[in-house]
Design a protein around this motif. Sequence first.
Motif: not given
Length: 537
Positions: A246-268
């Motif tokens: 399992a992975v813990f994304f340790i970013d201070d706020n993983f979705a601080i940039n919603i557009k970028r987070t959505k892009s990353l999750l789509r690529d995953i």
Amino acid sequence: MKILLYNPDNGVTRNFMPHLWMFLLQALTPPGHEVLLVDGNAQPMDEAGIAQFVRDNNIGLVGIGAMTRMIAKAYRMADAVRATGVPVVMGGPHVTEMADEALGRDGGPRHADAVALGEADATWPRIVEDAARGQLKDVYAPVDAFGQESKPSLKEYPVIPWQSIDLKQFNLVPKAATGLLQKIGEGWGSFRIIPVESGRGCPYGCEFCTVTGFFGDAIRFRTNESVVSELLLLKARARKEKGQMAVFFIDDNFAINIKRTKSLLRDIIAAGAQVHWVAQISANLLRDEELVDLIADSGGKWIFIGMESIDPANLKDVNKGFNKPGEYASVLERLAARNVYAITSFIFGMDNDTVGAAERTLEQVRTWPPGLPIFGLLTPLPATPLYKRLEKAGRLTRPKHWQEFIPFAMAHTPLKMTIEEAHAEVNYGWEQAYSPEALAAAVESLNDQPLGYRVNIFLARLCFRGIYFPMLGKMAWVKVIAQNRRTIFKLVREGFKPGAWRGAPARIPAMPVPVVEAGEALSQSTREGRAIAVSAD
């Protein structure tokens, strides 16, 4: 040269996952050097033990990273290493702010031969080469040609060789059960929670938090390709070992940039890189329906939300007024509708807290979907705005509380209750939220779900109970199992029923959430949980 990277425990509590900084610095070490990793949470050592390890392995340099709550143990271990004649370099948010303390320039003993200030991505290779030549400097700071602090871009992120790193010490599955569990499903012979970062920095600056001071307020991201490749490496290794990662994304706020987070999750999702993951995300950002859909579809299982308080006055006092207690319930319902649940963090001892704060908080928690509530006390960490405010007001009772770590103990006087009353509130919160009755209620609330979801919440609650009530011996576990025997027997009985583990999970309708201002930083429990070491973690 042989290098030991050591992350201490604090002698009282233990972490459930390794820290990223060790793996990152290992990947950044120049060729020609061998790096050994020891995490004190997985391989407990005392001063004599680390000194013997250094001698036995012919170590030439030791790097130690630690959070404030670990620094007393870190100093003791550093002293033991230096007594063998081996140099020590220390880093992390505490040492960055208290470099004179580590170097003995404040009138106290010297604990480190060198300190690495801030993020050490660029300075670590210089430290290693200087140590190999016997020419360590006292201070290494990440500065540019003009002497200005420099933050590393994460676009050229080092490849951590997860496929070959020795991870035996981080396996959470008991050795005796490995053979049997390898045969279950896709294999549970091993289970590890691995830290991964996709970005650094936080723009908000909550009063109690060290993150903005350490990583800065400019958000920097890795490329999507880099993150996806790392997840694929971890997934492939787990499959090869017939285990789980399992992975813990340790970013201070993983979705601080919603557009970028959505892009990353789509690529995953597109790359088939889904693994079960946990991340820290602001409650306000979780209003976005598409984001929450992508979280669930990409493998997200638990979201850490720093709620801190249900009192808006408290939130305003610590510069976290962007948290809106009125929307907490609907945000959690939205996650639960996709079978994603929350770790909700609360702080007691804030300036507007009075006796009964824990019960008032629990009254709200009991109406929410089941999750993992955790409770802490407001803690003034060095160099934070909170520390400076309390110091100026003469309210610090233990100005150097980190020199003697006492878990769940106040270091200042609250305004509207005594220190003892604040301690009683946090104790009440843990006792009530993790009582056998509370665990049974959490399981019952998921009766419309397949059995696996109920087993998941029960086991997660048992494990999180150990944060406050240590369960380090067999008898402690026997006692907990006995206290929860009715719930355990019920789950076991249901497990033998046909179809108990199958079936589509029921969806809970998500309530609409009003649009309010955005933003959140880390919670009390993780306020320095990511900025913990020589580099980034």
